[in-house]
Design a protein around this motif. Structure first.
Motif, PDB file in Angstrom:
ATOM      1  N   SER A  59       0.722  -1.224  -0.007  1.00  0.00           N
ATOM      2  CA  SER A  59      -0.039   0.072  -0.125  1.00  0.00           C
ATOM      3  C   SER A  59       0.788   1.289   0.179  1.00  0.00           C
ATOM      4  CB  SER A  59      -0.943   0.130   0.931  1.00  0.00           C
ATOM      5  OG  SER A  59      -0.139   0.058   2.452  1.00  0.00           O
ATOM      6  N   LYS A  60       1.998   1.212   0.609  1.00  0.00           N
ATOM      7  CA  LYS A  60       2.807   2.516   0.933  1.00  0.00           C
ATOM      8  C   LYS A  60       4.146   1.986   0.529  1.00  0.00           C
ATOM      9  CE  LYS A  60      -0.308   5.090   3.976  1.00  0.00           C
ATOM     10  NZ  LYS A  60      -0.237   5.792   5.144  1.00  0.00           N
ATOM     11  N   PRO A  61       4.627   1.528  -0.792  1.00  0.00           N
ATOM     12  CA  PRO A  61       5.919   1.171  -0.994  1.00  0.00           C
ATOM     13  C   PRO A  61       7.011   2.229  -0.923  1.00  0.00           C
ATOM     14  CG  PRO A  61       4.792   1.343  -2.895  1.00  0.00           C
ATOM     15  CD  PRO A  61       3.792   1.521  -1.717  1.00  0.00           C
ATOM     16  N   VAL A  62       6.612   3.471  -1.117  1.00  0.00           N
ATOM     17  CA  VAL A  62       7.634   4.323  -0.981  1.00  0.00           C
ATOM     18  C   VAL A  62       8.097   4.847   0.469  1.00  0.00           C
ATOM     19  CG1 VAL A  62       8.243   7.039  -1.397  1.00  0.00           C
ATOM     20  CG2 VAL A  62       7.146   5.636  -2.979  1.00  0.00           C
ATOM     21  N   GLU A  63       7.044   5.134   1.134  1.00  0.00           N
ATOM     22  CA  GLU A  63       6.924   5.224   2.907  1.00  0.00           C
ATOM     23  C   GLU A  63       7.887   3.935   3.540  1.00  0.00           C
ATOM     24  OE1 GLU A  63       4.465   5.477   1.037  1.00  0.00           O
ATOM     25  OE2 GLU A  63       3.324   7.448   1.447  1.00  0.00           O
ATOM     26  N   TRP A  64       7.409   2.838   2.987  1.00  0.00           N
ATOM     27  CA  TRP A  64       8.278   1.626   3.673  1.00  0.00           C
ATOM     28  C   TRP A  64       9.713   1.596   3.132  1.00  0.00           C
ATOM     29  CZ3 TRP A  64      10.520  -2.766   1.925  1.00  0.00           C
ATOM     30  CH2 TRP A  64      10.714  -3.956   2.957  1.00  0.00           C
ATOM     31  N   VAL A  65      10.083   1.850   2.002  1.00  0.00           N
ATOM     32  CA  VAL A  65      11.549   2.013   1.617  1.00  0.00           C
ATOM     33  C   VAL A  65      12.142   3.095   2.434  1.00  0.00           C
ATOM     34  CG1 VAL A  65      13.035   2.275  -0.253  1.00  0.00           C
ATOM     35  CG2 VAL A  65      11.091   0.690  -0.555  1.00  0.00           C
ATOM     36  N   THR A  66      11.594   4.367   2.312  1.00  0.00           N
ATOM     37  CA  THR A  66      12.164   5.545   3.058  1.00  0.00           C
ATOM     38  C   THR A  66      12.539   5.223   4.491  1.00  0.00           C
ATOM     39  OG1 THR A  66      11.003   6.870   1.539  1.00  0.00           O
ATOM     40  CG2 THR A  66      11.807   7.916   3.583  1.00  0.00           C
TER      41      THR A  66
END
Length: 319
Positions: free
Chosen positions: A4-11
């Motif tokens: 759902s939130k890949p960018v936030e997870w990677v960050t």
């Protein structure tokens, strides 16, 4: 969460990775090192899917390390160890790009952002083993970066050559010429590199000639180490364009106005390598030397060079 939130997870993972580095938490215990290594491996795996996000995050961490103030031996040790960990992660992420494609825009962003940071680490001050390891890893990163971005790095070398010519200032820093020593070059790229040097040689100052000599020699060694099968094939099927550029550069080096001692140290090793890359010429020279026969007028200067090289080697053996 990861879907759902890949960018936030990677960050968040990048931030956690940074917080686990020695510059943030000091000397690592075995468990701390294990946790850090697991996060690093996770980032490397994620770079196959979120390459630009991961590589930009790691580049920002390198900048943070660079801005960290030295505060005694322990802090200096933590800084260098942090460099090693992050540079290793960057190199492995770049290795992943061999099997994937990135947009031109993303390439331009991450190359222009990463390049100055890594180039600075090529000349990081100090003489210890750890410092040397940092320099070597920085070189490895540039090598990996050039696999998919050779044209970008090559353009920077050409721009620096043109700046050196335009300035006419002997104190003008060689700068991006150092990139030549660290790029991944196959035979076609090496030929392109040599051709550029031949065209620009007479327009450059002597001090920059010395930098070019050292860089081109290292570039040839890199090619031999990385693509030995191309060298083997070259001996069977000579490449006319490569031979032409090697021969022209040999002649330019032969007229290089240096003392004999500096020629022996800097110029002769490169001239020897250039001859090896011209198998037809080398075959004629070897035949002339073994049989004691004449050498064609076209290659007489090369025959004189080989004779001088033999005398120098003989003198060193006797000395």
């Amino acid at each position: 969460m990861s879907t759902s939130k890949p960018v936030e997870w990677v960050t968040a993972l990048i931030e956690r990775f940074e917080d686990q580095l020695p510059i943030k938490c000091g000397e690592l215990t075995n468990q701390m090192r294990l946790n850090l290594e697991q996060n690093k491996e996770c980032l490397i795996s994620l770079s196959r899917f979120k390459f630009s996000l991961v590589i930009n995050g790691l580049t920002d961490i390198l900048k943070t390390i660079d801005n960290t103030r030295y505060g005694g031996f322990d802090q200096e040790k933590n800084i260098y160890e942090s460099y090693l960990i992050v540079l290793d992660a960057v190199e492995q992420c770049l290795a992943n790009t061999k099997d994937m494609s990135t947009s031109r825009l993303h390439e331009a962003i991450y190359v222009n952002k990463l390049l100055p940071v890594v180039c600075k680490l090529l000349n990081v001050p100090g003489d210890g083993i750890t410092v040397q390891h940092v320099r070597q890893l920085a070189s490895n990163v540039l090598f990996a970066l050039s696999v998919n971005n050779f044209s970008t790095l090559f353009s920077k070398v050409v721009s620096r050559l043109e700046s050196l010519i335009t300035s006419g200032d002997e104190t003008y820093e060689a700068g991006d010429l150092d990139l030549i020593q660290h790029m991944n070059v196959d035979m076609l790229k090496l030929t392109r590199l040599l051709n550029e040097k031949v065209q620009k040689w007479r327009l450059l100052k002597k001090i920059h000639h010395t930098e070019l000599v050292k860089s081109v020699e290292k570039a040839i060694w890199n090619w031999l180490d990385t693509y030995p099968e191309e060298f083997t094939d070259l001996q069977k099927r000579p490449n006319a364009e490569l031979s032409d550029n090697c021969e022209k550069l040999f002649e330019l080096l032969d007229a290089f106005g240096e003392s004999n001692r500096r020629k022996v140290q800097y110029v002769w090793p490169l001239q020897t390598m250039l001859l090896v890359l011209c198998p037809i010429i080398l075959e004629e020279l070897v035949y002339a030397l073994e049989k004691g026969g004449p050498c064609s007028a076209e290659h007489l200067r090369k025959r004189n060079f080989v004779d001088a090289l033999k005398r120098q080697l003989h003198a060193q053996v006797l000395g």
